[in-house]
Design a protein around this motif. Structure first.
Motif, mmCIF file in Angstrom:
data_model
loop_
_atom_site.group_PDB
_atom_site.id
_atom_site.type_symbol
_atom_site.label_atom_id
_atom_site.label_comp_id
_atom_site.label_asym_id
_atom_site.label_seq_id
_atom_site.Cartn_x
_atom_site.Cartn_y
_atom_site.Cartn_z
ATOM 1 N N LEU A 100 56.852 80.311 41.294
ATOM 2 C CA LEU A 100 57.338 78.950 41.083
ATOM 3 C C LEU A 100 58.724 78.760 41.680
ATOM 4 O O LEU A 100 59.630 79.569 41.482
ATOM 5 N N ALA A 101 58.876 77.680 42.436
ATOM 6 C CA ALA A 101 60.191 77.308 42.962
ATOM 7 C C ALA A 101 61.070 76.793 41.824
ATOM 8 O O ALA A 101 60.592 76.491 40.731
ATOM 9 N N ASP A 102 62.368 76.684 42.083
ATOM 10 C CA ASP A 102 63.279 76.139 41.078
ATOM 11 C C ASP A 102 62.817 74.749 40.661
ATOM 12 O O ASP A 102 62.438 73.920 41.499
ATOM 13 N N ASP A 103 62.853 74.508 39.364
ATOM 14 C CA ASP A 103 62.436 73.218 38.787
ATOM 15 C C ASP A 103 60.959 72.926 39.020
ATOM 16 O O ASP A 103 60.531 71.769 38.929
ATOM 17 N N GLY A 104 60.172 73.961 39.313
ATOM 18 C CA GLY A 104 58.736 73.769 39.497
ATOM 19 C C GLY A 104 58.018 73.590 38.167
ATOM 20 O O GLY A 104 58.599 73.761 37.086
ATOM 21 N N ARG A 105 56.740 73.258 38.249
ATOM 22 C CA ARG A 105 55.944 72.995 37.055
ATOM 23 C C ARG A 105 54.589 73.687 37.148
ATOM 24 O O ARG A 105 54.063 73.925 38.234
ATOM 25 N N LEU A 106 54.041 73.988 35.988
ATOM 26 C CA LEU A 106 52.691 74.536 35.858
ATOM 27 C C LEU A 106 51.834 73.501 35.137
ATOM 28 O O LEU A 106 52.179 73.052 34.039
#
Length: 228
Positions: free
Chosen positions: A139-145
């Motif tokens: 996951l990239a920074d500030d990413g979401r799942l």
């Protein structure tokens, strides 16, 4: 016992690849046709992602749809036959790779980072904690799942509302399914505890409804990483 179930789960997706592809592409599954396909697409588009990883991508329908919206989409699945049909339909636009959840950590550098990870009816095994831990590294920074799964209150049917292995026979999905599929049922309480244990914070939860019965069909959950 869990290992046996996981092996049977993986084998079912090898054996049922052609039947599953036909069921998806011919829209044989009512819940997908009426509710869940649109629910996951709308939720993803609302996030306005640039690069998405579809875990357990199957025959690739979601990646193809995202590419049509100008989103870079990569699909991974442990089933080589399903990845083969996904690649055939991609026409070079989507990217697909044979990769089981156990290989995510070792392939993280090759896959790269994503602003959105999506698991659409793809988290069917136990234990899941190793997979959820591994996803932080993709996951990239500030990413979401984003996870869509069977709604626990509906999926338990007449069985007890307790975590445990169940069996999907694919009845009503059309012909050609060679093997039943074991899958692990989780209560809502269990899902939330699992997220807490593996470093994920719930951002929101949705319950897409069937348009006629107005009963919940699935559970949609958006999560952020507490490690990023």
């Amino acid at each position: 016992m869990q290992r046996d179930h996981r092996e049977q789960l993986n084998l079912s997706w090898q054996a049922n690849a052609d039947a599953w592809t036909a069921a998806v592409r011919e829209q044989r599954i009512e819940s997908r046709r009426l509710v869940t396909d649109a629910a996951i697409v709308q939720a993803l588009l609302a996030l306005a992602p640039q690069r998405v990883l579809d875990l357990g991508c199957g025959e690739g329908w979601l990646c193809r749809g995202l590419v049509e919206h100008g989103i870079e989409a990569v699909g991974v699945d442990a089933s080589a036959p399903l990845i083969a049909v996904a690649q055939q339909a991609a026409a070079g636009k989507s990217q697909y790779r044979v990769c089981g959840y156990a290989e995510l950590e070792s392939q993280a550098e090759l896959l790269g980072r994503f602003d959105t990870l999506v698991c659409n009816f793809a988290l069917l095994e136990e234990p899941l904690a190793p997979t959820l831990h591994a996803l932080h590294g993709l996951l990239a920074d500030d990413g979401r799942l984003l996870i869509q799964t069977l709604h626990p209150w509906r999926a338990c049917n007449d069985a007890s509302y307790r975590d445990g292995w169940r069996v999907e026979t694919f009845a009503g999905f059309g012909e050609g399914f060679a093997q039943p599929m074991p899958w692990f049922f989780r209560t809502l309480e269990s899902w939330l505890a699992l997220f807490s244990e593996t470093g994920w914070r719930l951002q929101w939860l949705q319950e897409p409804l069937h348009p006629e019965s107005e009963q919940p069909v699935s559970l949609l959950m958006l999560l952020s990483s507490e490690r990023n």
